[in-house]
Enzyme design. Sequence first.
Site, PDB file in Angstrom:
ATOM      1  N   SER A 117      -1.483  29.450 -17.065  1.00 26.05           N
ATOM      2  CA  SER A 117      -0.570  29.042 -15.999  1.00 26.05           C
ATOM      3  C   SER A 117      -1.332  28.518 -14.797  1.00 26.05           C
ATOM      4  O   SER A 117      -2.463  28.955 -14.510  1.00 26.05           O
ATOM      5  CB  SER A 117       0.278  30.250 -15.568  1.00 26.05           C
ATOM      6  OG  SER A 117       1.009  29.967 -14.398  1.00 26.05           O
ATOM      7  N   TYR A 141       1.326  38.295 -12.087  1.00 27.42           N
ATOM      8  CA  TYR A 141       1.502  37.379 -13.214  1.00 27.42           C
ATOM      9  C   TYR A 141       0.298  36.443 -13.323  1.00 27.42           C
ATOM     10  O   TYR A 141      -0.309  36.296 -14.391  1.00 27.42           O
ATOM     11  CB  TYR A 141       2.785  36.566 -13.043  1.00 27.42           C
ATOM     12  CG  TYR A 141       2.878  35.385 -13.976  1.00 27.42           C
ATOM     13  CD1 TYR A 141       3.092  35.576 -15.339  1.00 27.42           C
ATOM     14  CD2 TYR A 141       2.729  34.076 -13.492  1.00 27.42           C
ATOM     15  CE1 TYR A 141       3.154  34.487 -16.204  1.00 27.42           C
ATOM     16  CE2 TYR A 141       2.802  32.989 -14.355  1.00 27.42           C
ATOM     17  CZ  TYR A 141       3.012  33.200 -15.710  1.00 27.42           C
ATOM     18  OH  TYR A 141       3.070  32.125 -16.560  1.00 27.42           O
ATOM     19  N   LYS A 145      -2.766  36.371 -16.316  1.00 23.25           N
ATOM     20  CA  LYS A 145      -3.162  35.201 -17.082  1.00 23.25           C
ATOM     21  C   LYS A 145      -4.658  34.919 -16.929  1.00 23.25           C
ATOM     22  O   LYS A 145      -5.354  34.592 -17.899  1.00 23.25           O
ATOM     23  CB  LYS A 145      -2.349  33.984 -16.621  1.00 23.25           C
ATOM     24  CG  LYS A 145      -0.883  34.037 -17.004  1.00 23.25           C
ATOM     25  CD  LYS A 145      -0.683  33.861 -18.499  1.00 23.25           C
ATOM     26  CE  LYS A 145       0.767  33.674 -18.870  1.00 23.25           C
ATOM     27  NZ  LYS A 145       0.981  33.466 -20.320  1.00 23.25           N
TER      28      LYS A 145
END
Length: 334
Positions: A117, A141, A145
Site C-alpha cells: 500500500s 495499517y 504492510k
Amino acid sequence: MSVLVTGGAGYIGSHMVLELLDRGEDVIVIDNLLTGNEWAVPDRARFYRADIADAAALDAIFATHEIDAIIHFAGLIIVPDSVEKPLDYYHENTCKSRYLIQRALEAKVESFIFSSSAAVYGAPGLEPVTESAPFAPESPYGSSKLMTEWMLRDVAAACSGFRFAALRYFNVAGADPGMRAGQSSRRSTHLIKIAAEAATGKRDGLQIFGNDFETPDGTCVRDYIHVTDLARAHYCALSYLRDGGPSVAANCGYGSGYSVRQVVDAVKAVSGVDFRVNEAPRRPGDAAMIVADSTFARQTLGWTPELDDLETIIRHALKWEGRLGNRTGGQPGD
C-alpha cells in the site's frame, strides 16, 4: 504449475483470479470469507475456505498442487479501524503473512507477490511519490504492510531461490468491464464505492471527512486506479519474477490526483443523481495528499495501464452497483 491467490474471494483478489484465468493460468484460491464472497470465485478456480494461517489447509494445498507463485491479498484494510485496533492489524496483516511466507519457503515457492500500500509512505507531500520516498506510515495499517515488506526483503536476501514483488497501490476503484466482478464488500470505506451506493439509493448520502487539509479545495487528494489495471500490474509482476527478475517494490497508480470533492462531483455528473453530502471531522490516519509516480512499474515490469480515466472508473462502479441490487451478501443479479 499453479498460482495461489490469498484473499481471492475479495474485491481485488477476485479480479486477480479473473486475470489469471483469462491468461490460461491454473488458479487456487484461499479465503476465510471474513470479508470476501464465495460466489465471487469463478468455478474454474479451485477454492479452499480457510485462513492463511491454517496449517492443515496450507498442507493440503501444497500437497495437492504444484504452486510456483503466491499472490497475497488476504488481510484487513480499513485505516481508521487499524488506529482503534492496532493489534488486530499486526496479527492479521503481519503475523499471518509471516506464517504464509514461512510455508512458501518450505514448499519451495519461487515467486511471491505482495499486495502492499501507499500507506507505507504516510503523507509525503504534494509531488508524485517515487519508491525512494522515505517510509513514514501514519497508521498501524501502513505499518503492518511495511513490516511485511521488510520480512519479504530479508527472506529474499537470505534465500536465493525466493524472490518477491511488493506492489504499493493507492486508491483502487471500479469493476471488471465485463461485470464479472466488482466491489461487493459488506462494509466499505472506499469513496467511489460509497458514492455509487448513494447514487443508486442504497444510502441516503455520504460524508466528506475533513475540509481543512492543505490541498486546493481542502479535501484529501488521492490517485484512483482501476481495479482491472491493478490486476494486470500483478500479472506483469508475476511474469517479471518468472523471467528471473530480482525482487522489487513498485508503485501502482496513474500519477494524477483527484480530491474528494472532485470525485463526488464526478459521480453525481456520471450518475445524474444529486445525492446528499455532509461534512464531518477528519478521520485518524488520513493523509492530505498522495499521488503515485509509477514510472518504475511501467519501465521495469512492463505495465501499461489501459483504463486511466476517472469517468470510466466511476461508470464501471455504478454499473456494478446497479447489478448488485440489494441482495444479501452483495451477490449480483443476472
